[in-house]
Design an enzyme around this catalytic site. Structure first.
Site: not given
Ligand code: 4NP
Length: 161
Positions: A10, A13, A15-17, A127
């Site tokens: 993702c 790294n 939240c989703r992955s 997201d």
């Molecule tokens: P992820 O979510 O890609 O599912 O881990 C996010 C984590 C951090 C951010 C965006 C999405 N960020 O903008 O910091």
């Protein structure tokens, strides 16, 4: 089944992955396949490298019996493209970032994770970072369906190997 390597990807790294990784490890354990499939996760960006998963992701996963607390965020590296057999992006932006960095001989490994749950009508995992806690539960619903589809796919495709 020979060992198959799966990398979930993702943006951050956190939240989703990592949630996909935790769910996958749980399903593989339940199905007796934990020693057949190696799982990891990574992000396309370095914003949160070294951090544990987002507390909201950890709480939502814990409610489903999945412990994410030991994971730490890392960024995708060049070595990942050679090492992993399946490199599964959460959304099209992640996929495009992977495609831009991937050596041509490995681009066939890049896919959207939601391809493994085609009946849900979602091609991306949204997201949840800027949303409320309900988004994290929704993400887990999507991830769980896709991870189960992926495990069935691996079982069918690699059972004879
Ligand atoms: P992820 O979510 O890609 O599912 O881990 C996010 C984590 C951090 C951010 C965006 C999405 N960020 O903008 O910091």
């Amino acid at each position: 089944m020979a060992v198959v390597r799966v990398l979930f990807v993702c943006l951050g790294n956190i939240c989703r992955s990592p949630s996909a990784q935790g769910l996958m490890e749980k399903v593989l354990e339940e199905e007796g396949l934990a020693d057949r499939v190696e799982v990891d996760s990574a992000g396309t960006h370095a914003f949160h490298v070294g951090e544990p998963p987002d507390p909201r992701a950890q709480e939502a996963a814990a409610r489903r019996g999945v412990d994410l607390s030991g994971q730490r965020a890392r960024r995708v590296t060049a070595v990942d493209f050679a090492r992993y057999d399946y490199i599964l992006a959460m959304d099209r932006e992640n996929l495009a970032a992977l495609e831009a960095a991937c050596p041509p001989e490995h681009v066939g490994k890049l896919r959207l994770l939601m391809e493994f749950a085609p009946d849900l009508g979602f091609d991306e995992v949204p997201d949840p970072y800027y949303g409320g806690p309900a988004g994290f539960d929704r993400v887990l619903d999507l991830l769980e369906a896709a991870v189960r589809g992926l495990v069935e796919h691996l079982r069918r495709l690699h059972a004879a190997a």
